[in-house]
Design a protein around this motif. Structure first.
Motif, PDB file in Angstrom:
ATOM      1  N   ARG A  97      -6.711   6.944 -11.191  1.00  0.00           N
ATOM      2  CA  ARG A  97      -6.446   6.780  -9.758  1.00  0.00           C
ATOM      3  C   ARG A  97      -6.463   8.133  -9.043  1.00  0.00           C
ATOM      4  NH1 ARG A  97      -0.857   4.305  -7.343  1.00  0.00           N
ATOM      5  NH2 ARG A  97      -0.908   5.551  -5.448  1.00  0.00           N
ATOM      6  N   GLN A  98      -5.924   9.151  -9.674  1.00  0.00           N
ATOM      7  CA  GLN A  98      -5.944  10.486  -9.070  1.00  0.00           C
ATOM      8  C   GLN A  98      -7.374  11.000  -8.903  1.00  0.00           C
ATOM      9  OE1 GLN A  98      -3.424  12.736 -11.697  1.00  0.00           O
ATOM     10  NE2 GLN A  98      -1.565  11.652 -11.099  1.00  0.00           N
ATOM     11  N   ALA A  99      -8.217  10.750  -9.906  1.00  0.00           N
ATOM     12  CA  ALA A  99      -9.608  11.195  -9.826  1.00  0.00           C
ATOM     13  C   ALA A  99     -10.354  10.458  -8.732  1.00  0.00           C
ATOM     14  CB  ALA A  99     -10.296  10.980 -11.171  1.00  0.00           C
ATOM     15  N   MET A 100     -10.095   9.169  -8.593  1.00  0.00           N
ATOM     16  CA  MET A 100     -10.768   8.376  -7.555  1.00  0.00           C
ATOM     17  C   MET A 100     -10.261   8.766  -6.169  1.00  0.00           C
ATOM     18  SD  MET A 100     -10.860   4.745  -9.614  1.00  0.00           S
ATOM     19  CE  MET A 100     -11.824   3.799  -8.425  1.00  0.00           C
ATOM     20  N   THR A 101      -8.996   9.125  -6.078  1.00  0.00           N
ATOM     21  CA  THR A 101      -8.451   9.629  -4.816  1.00  0.00           C
ATOM     22  C   THR A 101      -9.117  10.948  -4.437  1.00  0.00           C
ATOM     23  OG1 THR A 101      -6.309   8.557  -5.185  1.00  0.00           O
ATOM     24  CG2 THR A 101      -6.350  10.428  -3.665  1.00  0.00           C
ATOM     25  N   GLU A 102      -9.255  11.839  -5.420  1.00  0.00           N
ATOM     26  CA  GLU A 102      -9.901  13.126  -5.164  1.00  0.00           C
ATOM     27  C   GLU A 102     -11.366  12.942  -4.790  1.00  0.00           C
ATOM     28  OE1 GLU A 102      -9.841  17.510  -5.237  1.00  0.00           O
ATOM     29  OE2 GLU A 102      -8.387  15.894  -4.971  1.00  0.00           O
ATOM     30  N   ALA A 103     -12.021  11.932  -5.359  1.00  0.00           N
ATOM     31  CA  ALA A 103     -13.419  11.655  -4.999  1.00  0.00           C
ATOM     32  C   ALA A 103     -13.533  11.273  -3.521  1.00  0.00           C
ATOM     33  CB  ALA A 103     -13.978  10.543  -5.873  1.00  0.00           C
ATOM     34  N   ALA A 104     -12.528  10.559  -3.014  1.00  0.00           N
ATOM     35  CA  ALA A 104     -12.525  10.225  -1.585  1.00  0.00           C
ATOM     36  C   ALA A 104     -12.332  11.487  -0.747  1.00  0.00           C
ATOM     37  CB  ALA A 104     -11.437   9.204  -1.290  1.00  0.00           C
ATOM     38  N   ALA A 133       0.835  -1.202   0.000  1.00  0.00           N
ATOM     39  CA  ALA A 133       0.000   0.000   0.000  1.00  0.00           C
ATOM     40  C   ALA A 133       0.862   1.242   0.000  1.00  0.00           C
ATOM     41  CB  ALA A 133      -0.916   0.004   1.225  1.00  0.00           C
ATOM     42  N   GLU A 134       0.669   2.061  -0.999  1.00  0.00           N
ATOM     43  CA  GLU A 134       1.310   3.369  -1.047  1.00  0.00           C
ATOM     44  C   GLU A 134       0.303   4.368  -0.483  1.00  0.00           C
ATOM     45  OE1 GLU A 134       2.389   6.748  -4.381  1.00  0.00           O
ATOM     46  OE2 GLU A 134       2.176   4.656  -4.988  1.00  0.00           O
ATOM     47  N   VAL A 135       0.504   4.774   0.750  1.00  0.00           N
ATOM     48  CA  VAL A 135      -0.472   5.610   1.435  1.00  0.00           C
ATOM     49  C   VAL A 135      -0.418   7.038   0.914  1.00  0.00           C
ATOM     50  CG1 VAL A 135      -1.203   6.526   3.657  1.00  0.00           C
ATOM     51  CG2 VAL A 135      -0.372   4.181   3.503  1.00  0.00           C
ATOM     52  N   ILE A 136      -1.568   7.548   0.517  1.00  0.00           N
ATOM     53  CA  ILE A 136      -1.674   8.930   0.048  1.00  0.00           C
ATOM     54  C   ILE A 136      -2.529   9.682   1.044  1.00  0.00           C
ATOM     55  CG2 ILE A 136      -2.416  10.434  -1.827  1.00  0.00           C
ATOM     56  CD1 ILE A 136      -2.125   8.024  -3.697  1.00  0.00           C
ATOM     57  N   PRO A 137      -1.961  10.587   1.839  1.00  0.00           N
ATOM     58  CA  PRO A 137      -2.736  11.260   2.880  1.00  0.00           C
ATOM     59  C   PRO A 137      -3.796  12.176   2.311  1.00  0.00           C
ATOM     60  CG  PRO A 137      -0.580  12.273   2.653  1.00  0.00           C
ATOM     61  CD  PRO A 137      -0.564  11.047   1.790  1.00  0.00           C
ATOM     62  N   LEU A 138      -4.860  12.333   3.088  1.00  0.00           N
ATOM     63  CA  LEU A 138      -5.925  13.251   2.695  1.00  0.00           C
ATOM     64  C   LEU A 138      -5.428  14.691   2.803  1.00  0.00           C
ATOM     65  CD1 LEU A 138      -8.883  11.598   4.592  1.00  0.00           C
ATOM     66  CD2 LEU A 138      -8.559  11.625   2.135  1.00  0.00           C
ATOM     67  N   PRO A 139      -5.755  15.516   1.818  1.00  0.00           N
ATOM     68  CA  PRO A 139      -5.273  16.897   1.827  1.00  0.00           C
ATOM     69  C   PRO A 139      -6.146  17.785   2.698  1.00  0.00           C
ATOM     70  CG  PRO A 139      -6.587  16.539  -0.126  1.00  0.00           C
ATOM     71  CD  PRO A 139      -6.540  15.230   0.603  1.00  0.00           C
ATOM     72  N   ASN A 140      -5.645  18.960   3.005  1.00  0.00           N
ATOM     73  CA  ASN A 140      -6.406  19.920   3.794  1.00  0.00           C
ATOM     74  C   ASN A 140      -7.282  20.801   2.919  1.00  0.00           C
ATOM     75  OD1 ASN A 140      -5.297  19.115   6.290  1.00  0.00           O
ATOM     76  ND2 ASN A 140      -3.440  20.299   5.898  1.00  0.00           N
ATOM     77  N   GLN A 141      -6.924  20.966   1.638  1.00  0.00           N
ATOM     78  CA  GLN A 141      -7.676  21.886   0.797  1.00  0.00           C
ATOM     79  C   GLN A 141      -9.045  21.314   0.447  1.00  0.00           C
ATOM     80  OE1 GLN A 141      -4.974  20.258  -0.172  1.00  0.00           O
ATOM     81  NE2 GLN A 141      -5.074  19.607  -2.294  1.00  0.00           N
ATOM     82  N   ARG A 142      -9.947  22.212   0.028  1.00  0.00           N
ATOM     83  CA  ARG A 142     -11.288  21.809  -0.353  1.00  0.00           C
ATOM     84  C   ARG A 142     -11.243  20.960  -1.611  1.00  0.00           C
ATOM     85  NH1 ARG A 142     -16.019  22.143   2.689  1.00  0.00           N
ATOM     86  NH2 ARG A 142     -17.825  22.483   1.362  1.00  0.00           N
ATOM     87  N   ALA A 143     -11.746  19.748  -1.525  1.00  0.00           N
ATOM     88  CA  ALA A 143     -11.710  18.843  -2.664  1.00  0.00           C
ATOM     89  C   ALA A 143     -12.972  19.005  -3.507  1.00  0.00           C
ATOM     90  CB  ALA A 143     -11.589  17.405  -2.177  1.00  0.00           C
ATOM     91  N   THR A 144     -12.896  18.576  -4.748  1.00  0.00           N
ATOM     92  CA  THR A 144     -14.045  18.646  -5.646  1.00  0.00           C
ATOM     93  C   THR A 144     -14.157  17.327  -6.417  1.00  0.00           C
ATOM     94  OG1 THR A 144     -12.979  19.406  -7.680  1.00  0.00           O
ATOM     95  CG2 THR A 144     -13.463  21.077  -5.998  1.00  0.00           C
ATOM     96  N   LEU A 145     -15.289  17.181  -7.099  1.00  0.00           N
ATOM     97  CA  LEU A 145     -15.493  16.037  -7.973  1.00  0.00           C
ATOM     98  C   LEU A 145     -15.024  16.319  -9.396  1.00  0.00           C
ATOM     99  CD1 LEU A 145     -18.958  14.342  -7.232  1.00  0.00           C
ATOM    100  CD2 LEU A 145     -16.682  13.342  -7.024  1.00  0.00           C
ATOM    101  N   ASP A 146     -14.443  17.487  -9.640  1.00  0.00           N
ATOM    102  CA  ASP A 146     -14.089  17.880 -11.005  1.00  0.00           C
ATOM    103  C   ASP A 146     -13.217  16.855 -11.728  1.00  0.00           C
ATOM    104  OD1 ASP A 146     -15.612  20.120 -10.672  1.00  0.00           O
ATOM    105  OD2 ASP A 146     -13.931  21.514 -10.433  1.00  0.00           O
ATOM    106  N   PRO A 147     -12.175  16.302 -11.090  1.00  0.00           N
ATOM    107  CA  PRO A 147     -11.380  15.299 -11.810  1.00  0.00           C
ATOM    108  C   PRO A 147     -12.185  14.069 -12.208  1.00  0.00           C
ATOM    109  CG  PRO A 147     -10.165  16.146  -9.923  1.00  0.00           C
ATOM    110  CD  PRO A 147     -11.575  16.638  -9.779  1.00  0.00           C
TER     111      PRO A 147
END
Length: 336
Positions: A321-328, A3-17
Motif C-alpha cells: 500500500r505504501q508503494a502504491m501510494t508513492e506511485a500516486a 477512507a483513511e485519507v493520506i495527503p499528498l506530500p510536498n517532497q519529490r516522489a519516486t517509483l523506487d518503492p
C-alpha cells in the motif's frame, strides 16, 4: 467504504518503492514478454523489441503485481496477465505513433520512422494477439472480459481523441472522458485483475479498479502538462508534439478559455495547424504559463491522485500500500 485519507506530500516522489516491491515479479513478467514477442518472422521481435526495451516505466504491469501483493495473492497467474497488459500498452503505442506521425518515442527514433508505418501497425496487431493468447491461457472468463473490454475502450478513446483534434470547442468534460478511455481504462484493468485472480470480494476488487482509474487520469493529466512544461531530453519526446498535432489537452483548453481575443486568435490558428513553428510553440508555452494552465492541470492531477490513494485506504497498511501510494505521488510530481 471507510477512507483513511493520506495527503499528498510536498517532497519529490519516486517509483523506487514500487520498483523494489515488484522487482522479483517483474523478472518473471519480463521473461514472459521476451518469450512471447518471438516469432519466426525476424522483423517482429526486432520491431517489438525496439519499443519494449526502450526504457519505459512498465507501470501498468507493475500495478498488477503490486495489487496482487496488496491482497496477499501467493500464486503466479498474474505474471502472464501483467505481460498481457504490457503487450496491450505496447501495441497501442505502436499504433499511436503511426496515427500521430511521431518521430521520437522515449528519447529515440519511433518504430514507424525506422521500420515504416505498415510494419509498425502489423507488429502492433501481433502484440495484441499475443496479449489475448495470454488472457485465454489464464482461463478466467472474468479476466478476459475485463482486459478485452479495456482494449475496446482504449480504441474508442483514441478515436474520440482523433475526433477532438483541432476542435477548439472541446470541453474539459470531453477531454476527461477521452483520457479516461485512452489511458485510465488500462490502468484500471491492470489493477483490478490482481483482485480477480486472488478471488477477492467485490469491495476489494472495486477499490483496486478505482485506484487504477484515478491514477491513470492523474498520469495522463501530467503527461499533457509536461508537453508545455518540460525539455524534450527529460521527457523522452519532442516538446510541443501535442501542440503541433493540434491536440486539445487541458493546458490548451484552460489557456484558450482564459485568453484575450487576440490570444484566442493565435490558438485558433495554431490548433488548425497554421502556427506550428518553434517561435509559435514558445508563444503557446508563454500563454499557457501566463494563465497558470500547467499549474492548474497538475492541481487537477493531484485531485485524482488523492482519489487513487483514498481508494486503497480500505486495505491494511503494508509495503504494497505504501508503494502504491508513492506511485500516486510520483504520477503528479514527475517531469518525464
Amino acid at each position: 467504504m471507510s477512507a483513511e485519507v493520506i495527503p499528498l506530500p510536498n517532497q519529490r516522489a519516486t517509483l523506487d518503492p514500487m520498483l523494489a516491491l515488484t522487482a522479483s515479479g517483474m523478472n518473471a513478467v519480463n521473461s514472459v514478454i521476451l518469450e512471447r514477442m518471438q516469432s519466426e518472422i525476424p522483423l517482429i521481435p526486432r520491431l517489438a523489441g525496439h519499443l519494449i526495451s526502450g526504457g519505459g516505466k512498465r507501470l501498468r504491469p507493475m500495478l498488477t503485481l503490486a495489487g496482487a501483493e496488496l491482497v496477499g495473492y501467493q500464486g503466479t497467474r498474474h505474471h502472464k496477465l501483467a505481460a498481457a497488459v504490457e503487450f496491450i500498452h505496447t501495441a497501442t503505442l505502436l499504433h499511436d505513433d503511426v496515427v500521430d506521425g511521431s518521430e521520437l518515442r522515449r528519447g529515440k527514433a519511433a518504430a514507424n520512422i525506422i521500420f515504416g508505418n505498415p510494419a509498425t501497425v502489423l507488429v502492433g496487431d501481433f502484440l495484441f494477439s499475443r496479449a489475448f493468447e495470454l488472457m485465454t491461457e489464464d482461463g478466467s472468463l472474468k479476466v478476459l472480459k475485463i482486459l478485452s473490454h479495456a482494449s475496446a475502450v482504449i480504441a474508442e478513446g483514441e478515436v474520440a481523441q482523433l475526433g477532438a483534434q483541432r476542435q477548439l470547442e472541446t470541453s474539459e468534460e470531453r477531454y476527461l472522458h477521452i483520457i479516461g478511455a485512452k489511458t485510465a481504462a488500462l490502468f484500471a484493468a491492470a489493477s483490478q485483475i490482481s483482485a480477480v485472480v486472488a478471488e477477492c470480494g467485490e469491495e476489494q476488487e472495486r477499490a483496486l479498479e478505482d485506484y487504477g482509474r484515478n491514477l491513470g487520469v492523474a498520469f495522463q493529466l501530467v503527461d499533457d502538462a509536461i508537453d508545455y512544461d518540460s525539455q524534450a531530453a527529460e521527457m523522452g519526446k519532442d516538446q510541443g508534439d501535442d501542440f503541433r498535432e493540434g491536440k486539445m489537452t487541458l493546458p490548451v483548453i484552460l489557456a484558450y478559455a482564459r485568453g484575450s481575443e487576440e490570444e484566442r486568435k493565435f490558438w485558433k490558428a495554431a490548433i488548425q495547424g497554421h502556427r506550428t513553428s518553434d517561435e509559435d510553440l514558445g508563444h503557446a508555452i508563454e500563454l499557457v504559463r501566463r494563465h497558470n494552465a500547467v499549474d492548474d492541470t497538475r492541481e487537477r492531477a493531484r485531485h485524482f491522485a488523492q482519489r487513487a490513494i483514498d481508494a486503497i485506504s480500505i486495505f491494511p497498511s503494508s509495503k504494497a500500500r505504501q508503494a502504491m501510494t508513492e506511485a500516486a505521488h510520483f504520477a503528479v510530481a514527475r517531469g518525464y
